[in-house]
Scaffold this motif. Structure first.
Motif, PDB file in Angstrom:
ATOM      1  N   LEU A  88      28.783  36.661  45.603  1.00 27.24           N
ATOM      2  CA  LEU A  88      28.162  36.251  44.343  1.00 27.24           C
ATOM      3  C   LEU A  88      28.253  34.737  44.176  1.00 27.24           C
ATOM      4  O   LEU A  88      27.304  34.109  43.678  1.00 27.24           O
ATOM      5  N   GLU A  89      29.370  34.145  44.574  1.00 28.00           N
ATOM      6  CA  GLU A  89      29.477  32.685  44.556  1.00 28.00           C
ATOM      7  C   GLU A  89      28.340  32.049  45.352  1.00 28.00           C
ATOM      8  O   GLU A  89      27.705  31.079  44.904  1.00 28.00           O
ATOM      9  N   ALA A  90      28.102  32.573  46.552  1.00 30.31           N
ATOM     10  CA  ALA A  90      27.056  32.010  47.415  1.00 30.31           C
ATOM     11  C   ALA A  90      25.686  32.134  46.751  1.00 30.31           C
ATOM     12  O   ALA A  90      24.860  31.210  46.826  1.00 30.31           O
ATOM     13  N   PHE A  91      25.442  33.265  46.089  1.00 33.03           N
ATOM     14  CA  PHE A  91      24.159  33.460  45.425  1.00 33.03           C
ATOM     15  C   PHE A  91      23.990  32.505  44.254  1.00 33.03           C
ATOM     16  O   PHE A  91      22.906  31.943  44.035  1.00 33.03           O
ATOM     17  N   LEU A  92      25.074  32.299  43.486  1.00 31.43           N
ATOM     18  CA  LEU A  92      25.013  31.445  42.306  1.00 31.43           C
ATOM     19  C   LEU A  92      25.102  29.964  42.635  1.00 31.43           C
ATOM     20  O   LEU A  92      24.724  29.120  41.819  1.00 31.43           O
ATOM     21  N   GLY A  93      25.644  29.652  43.809  1.00 28.82           N
ATOM     22  CA  GLY A  93      25.845  28.256  44.166  1.00 28.82           C
ATOM     23  C   GLY A  93      26.987  27.604  43.412  1.00 28.82           C
ATOM     24  O   GLY A  93      26.973  26.396  43.176  1.00 28.82           O
ATOM     25  N   VAL A  94      28.002  28.406  43.034  1.00 29.95           N
ATOM     26  CA  VAL A  94      29.183  27.880  42.342  1.00 29.95           C
ATOM     27  C   VAL A  94      30.423  28.400  43.051  1.00 29.95           C
ATOM     28  O   VAL A  94      30.362  29.325  43.854  1.00 29.95           O
ATOM     29  N   ARG A  95      31.552  27.798  42.727  1.00 27.92           N
ATOM     30  CA  ARG A  95      32.833  28.263  43.238  1.00 27.92           C
ATOM     31  C   ARG A  95      33.668  28.756  42.074  1.00 27.92           C
ATOM     32  O   ARG A  95      33.885  28.020  41.093  1.00 27.92           O
ATOM     33  N   ALA A  96      34.106  30.006  42.126  1.00 32.79           N
ATOM     34  CA  ALA A  96      34.931  30.547  41.051  1.00 32.79           C
ATOM     35  C   ALA A  96      36.240  29.773  40.958  1.00 32.79           C
ATOM     36  O   ALA A  96      36.855  29.446  41.972  1.00 32.79           O
ATOM     37  N   THR A  97      36.664  29.495  39.727  1.00 32.89           N
ATOM     38  CA  THR A  97      37.974  28.876  39.518  1.00 32.89           C
ATOM     39  C   THR A  97      39.019  29.909  39.104  1.00 32.89           C
ATOM     40  O   THR A  97      40.214  29.645  39.178  1.00 32.89           O
ATOM     41  N   CYS A  98      38.575  31.105  38.675  1.00 31.14           N
ATOM     42  CA  CYS A  98      39.498  32.191  38.356  1.00 31.14           C
ATOM     43  C   CYS A  98      38.720  33.497  38.282  1.00 31.14           C
ATOM     44  O   CYS A  98      37.492  33.515  38.146  1.00 31.14           O
ATOM     45  N   THR A  99      39.453  34.591  38.372  1.00 26.55           N
ATOM     46  CA  THR A  99      38.865  35.915  38.159  1.00 26.55           C
ATOM     47  C   THR A  99      39.554  36.548  36.957  1.00 26.55           C
ATOM     48  O   THR A  99      40.493  35.983  36.386  1.00 26.55           O
ATOM     49  N   MET A 100      39.077  37.722  36.549  1.00 31.46           N
ATOM     50  CA  MET A 100      39.578  38.355  35.321  1.00 31.46           C
ATOM     51  C   MET A 100      39.245  39.837  35.395  1.00 31.46           C
ATOM     52  O   MET A 100      38.228  40.219  35.980  1.00 31.46           O
ATOM     53  N   PRO A 101      40.073  40.707  34.833  1.00 35.75           N
ATOM     54  CA  PRO A 101      39.691  42.124  34.765  1.00 35.75           C
ATOM     55  C   PRO A 101      38.474  42.329  33.868  1.00 35.75           C
ATOM     56  O   PRO A 101      38.320  41.649  32.854  1.00 35.75           O
ATOM     57  N   VAL A 102      37.639  43.273  34.248  1.00 33.54           N
ATOM     58  CA  VAL A 102      36.601  43.746  33.343  1.00 33.54           C
ATOM     59  C   VAL A 102      37.217  44.721  32.358  1.00 33.54           C
ATOM     60  O   VAL A 102      36.882  44.736  31.173  1.00 33.54           O
ATOM     61  N   GLU A 103      38.146  45.555  32.855  1.00 29.79           N
ATOM     62  CA  GLU A 103      38.860  46.498  32.002  1.00 29.79           C
ATOM     63  C   GLU A 103      40.347  46.443  32.328  1.00 29.79           C
ATOM     64  O   GLU A 103      40.737  46.265  33.480  1.00 29.79           O
ATOM     65  N   ALA A 104      41.157  46.599  31.297  1.00 26.67           N
ATOM     66  CA  ALA A 104      42.610  46.469  31.448  1.00 26.67           C
ATOM     67  C   ALA A 104      43.275  47.786  31.785  1.00 26.67           C
ATOM     68  O   ALA A 104      44.496  47.856  31.876  1.00 26.67           O
ATOM     69  N   GLY A 105      42.486  48.864  31.956  1.00 23.90           N
ATOM     70  CA  GLY A 105      43.056  50.177  32.185  1.00 23.90           C
ATOM     71  C   GLY A 105      42.941  50.641  33.611  1.00 23.90           C
ATOM     72  O   GLY A 105      41.967  50.347  34.309  1.00 23.90           O
ATOM     73  N   GLY A 106      43.950  51.387  34.064  1.00 27.19           N
ATOM     74  CA  GLY A 106      43.904  51.996  35.387  1.00 27.19           C
ATOM     75  C   GLY A 106      43.941  50.979  36.507  1.00 27.19           C
ATOM     76  O   GLY A 106      44.444  49.864  36.374  1.00 27.19           O
ATOM     77  N   MET A 107      43.367  51.371  37.636  1.00 26.61           N
ATOM     78  CA  MET A 107      43.377  50.514  38.817  1.00 26.61           C
ATOM     79  C   MET A 107      42.647  49.198  38.569  1.00 26.61           C
ATOM     80  O   MET A 107      42.950  48.179  39.198  1.00 26.61           O
ATOM     81  N   ASN A 108      41.692  49.217  37.643  1.00 31.04           N
ATOM     82  CA  ASN A 108      40.908  48.006  37.419  1.00 31.04           C
ATOM     83  C   ASN A 108      41.690  46.891  36.745  1.00 31.04           C
ATOM     84  O   ASN A 108      41.204  45.765  36.643  1.00 31.04           O
ATOM     85  N   ALA A 109      42.896  47.178  36.255  1.00 30.20           N
ATOM     86  CA  ALA A 109      43.770  46.094  35.817  1.00 30.20           C
ATOM     87  C   ALA A 109      44.405  45.406  37.023  1.00 30.20           C
ATOM     88  O   ALA A 109      44.781  44.233  36.946  1.00 30.20           O
ATOM     89  N   ILE A 110      44.518  46.131  38.132  1.00 27.43           N
ATOM     90  CA  ILE A 110      45.191  45.628  39.324  1.00 27.43           C
ATOM     91  C   ILE A 110      44.218  44.944  40.289  1.00 27.43           C
ATOM     92  O   ILE A 110      44.581  43.984  40.973  1.00 27.43           O
ATOM     93  N   VAL A 111      42.976  45.433  40.332  1.00 24.82           N
ATOM     94  CA  VAL A 111      42.001  44.923  41.308  1.00 24.82           C
ATOM     95  C   VAL A 111      41.866  43.402  41.267  1.00 24.82           C
ATOM     96  O   VAL A 111      41.915  42.743  42.313  1.00 24.82           O
ATOM     97  N   PRO A 112      41.702  42.760  40.091  1.00 22.15           N
ATOM     98  CA  PRO A 112      41.579  41.299  40.090  1.00 22.15           C
ATOM     99  C   PRO A 112      42.837  40.590  40.595  1.00 22.15           C
ATOM    100  O   PRO A 112      42.752  39.476  41.130  1.00 22.15           O
ATOM    101  N   LEU A 113      43.996  41.226  40.429  1.00 28.97           N
ATOM    102  CA  LEU A 113      45.234  40.632  40.945  1.00 28.97           C
ATOM    103  C   LEU A 113      45.214  40.620  42.468  1.00 28.97           C
ATOM    104  O   LEU A 113      45.691  39.664  43.098  1.00 28.97           O
ATOM    105  N   ILE A 114      44.656  41.668  43.070  1.00 32.47           N
ATOM    106  CA  ILE A 114      44.503  41.712  44.523  1.00 32.47           C
ATOM    107  C   ILE A 114      43.551  40.616  44.974  1.00 32.47           C
ATOM    108  O   ILE A 114      43.814  39.888  45.940  1.00 32.47           O
ATOM    109  N   VAL A 115      42.436  40.476  44.257  1.00 38.50           N
ATOM    110  CA  VAL A 115      41.468  39.420  44.577  1.00 38.50           C
ATOM    111  C   VAL A 115      42.112  38.047  44.443  1.00 38.50           C
ATOM    112  O   VAL A 115      41.950  37.174  45.305  1.00 38.50           O
ATOM    113  N   GLY A 116      42.859  37.857  43.362  1.00 41.02           N
ATOM    114  CA  GLY A 116      43.528  36.571  43.162  1.00 41.02           C
ATOM    115  C   GLY A 116      44.495  36.261  44.267  1.00 41.02           C
ATOM    116  O   GLY A 116      44.577  35.113  44.740  1.00 41.02           O
ATOM    117  N   ALA A 117      45.252  37.273  44.713  1.00 41.71           N
ATOM    118  CA  ALA A 117      46.192  37.057  45.809  1.00 41.71           C
ATOM    119  C   ALA A 117      45.466  36.719  47.103  1.00 41.71           C
ATOM    120  O   ALA A 117      45.876  35.813  47.846  1.00 41.71           O
TER     121      ALA A 117
END
Length: 365
Positions: A88-117
């Motif tokens: 998505l960065e390549a499509f937008l032509g930007v570089r993400a400076t951070c990520t964030m959960p879309v939802e704070a529940g279940g595995m989706n609270a953890i997924v952005p932490l994996i991406v961040g790591a």
């Protein structure tokens, strides 16, 4: 100020995220194991407060979408969301400076932490749901007019679809079809936004809420206390403010099917501390409505949480089984989810249930 997530925090966070998941969002145990692997390899996870997001930042939230039942047999490879973000960065032509959960529940609270790591990106302590919801447009980003696309959707084989849609409802409809083609679950980067947009549209501090709730339950169990009392007490110290035990009983019937990209059905729980009434909980990935006959005890956007009767361990909708002894806890949603604008997409009627929303603290006991 932000902080670095420590290994000792992971169990509390996964437990609290499962409570906020209200039965959905995917099993956070899987996410916790994936994150533990990243941290064991020397990678770190930096959490930043929502107020620390700068005007010039590019925030790209990440998540998994699909039916939680599929996740039982389709364990993620691990890098799918990171691939979505980079593409998505390549499509937008930007570089993400951070990520964030879309939802704070279940595995989706953890997924952005994996991406961040994996990518060395800080993760914002905020999200768009304050819990888990099944549809991509059911969040505060949509309520505040933030476009969900362009978005990237990546499957287990590394295939990626870049989607642009005319509105967020079409985004959900098309992305759900792509996810079904990818085997019922996929991994997304969506709702790209700048700093001011993130600050005005996200729910602040929800990762910290998950940590606090998980810690309260864990400590109660370790000290042989009542985990439900501790959970309800911990809720009072958060923006959610109100929680109470709604029902105690035994699961006597479960109807569940995976269809149209969701786990849909209901569970019936017989009261074991009263005259033997039954409580029906309707779910679509997440628990939606808890109703005993004509009495509605709790409904979306408030949280209906089905927890093990002994230790308050959350039971996801795909894990519900006959014979489980449970307590059902209702938790008030953050005020931002109860506005008239939010209820249009988050209230009972948004799920086809002909009910007016009644706050859990005002519902019949």
């Amino acid at each position: 100020m932000g902080y670095v997530l420590e290994h000792k925090d992971l169990l509390d966070l996964s437990l609290g995220a499962a409570i906020l998941g209200t039965g959905g969002g995917g099993d956070p145990c899987i996410g916790r194991l994936m994150l533990e692997r990243e941290m064991a390899g020397g990678r770190r996870v930096e959490i930043v407060r929502l107020g620390e997001v700068a005007d010039g930042d590019h925030v790209i939230p990440t998540a998994m979408m699909g039916a939680p039942t599929c996740l039982i047999e389709k364990i993620p490879r691990g890098d799918e969301c990171a691939l979505s973000l980079r593409r998505l960065e390549a499509f937008l032509g930007v570089r993400a400076t951070c990520t964030m959960p879309v939802e704070a529940g279940g595995m989706n609270a953890i997924v952005p932490l994996i991406v961040g790591a994996q990518l060395g990106l800080p993760v914002v302590d905020a999200d768009g749901m304050g819990r888990a919801f099944p549809n991509l447009y059911q969040d505060t980003f949509h309520v505040h007019g933030v476009p969900g696309t362009p978005m990237a959707i990546t499957g287990e084989h590394g295939d990626t679809v870049i989607l642009t849609a005319c509105d967020n409802f079409r985004m959900e409809w098309i992305a759900r079809g792509v996810t079904i083609r990818m085997g019922g679950c996929a991994h997304t980067a969506e709702y790209p936004m700048d700093g001011p947009t993130a600050r005005r549209s996200a729910i602040d501090g929800t990762l910290s809420v998950g940590l606090a709730l998980g810690k309260a339950v864990r400590q109660a169990n370790e000290k042989h206390g009542d985990p439900f009392d501790r959970l309800v007490g911990a809720v009072r110290d958060t923006p959610y403010r109100h929680g109470r035990v709604l029902w105690t009983g035994k699961v006597i019937e479960v109807y569940r099917r995976t269809t149209e990209g969701f786990a849909q059905g209901w569970v019936r729980i017989r009261d074991t501390e009263g005259p033997g009434e039954t409580l029906d909980v309707l779910f679509q990935n997440e628990n939606l409505v808890a109703r005993a006959g004509a009495r509605v005890l709790c409904s979306v956007p408030d949280l209906v949480c089905i927890l093990d009767r002994e230790d308050a361990a959350p039971i996801t909708t795909e894990a519900l089984r006959y014979g489980q002894h449970v307590k059902v806890v209702g938790i008030a949603a953050p005020p931002i989810l109860r506005t008239p604008e939010a209820l249009e997409v988050l209230g009972p009627r948004a799920f086809g249930v002909d009910l007016d929303f009644v706050p859990v603290e005002e519902s019949a006991p």
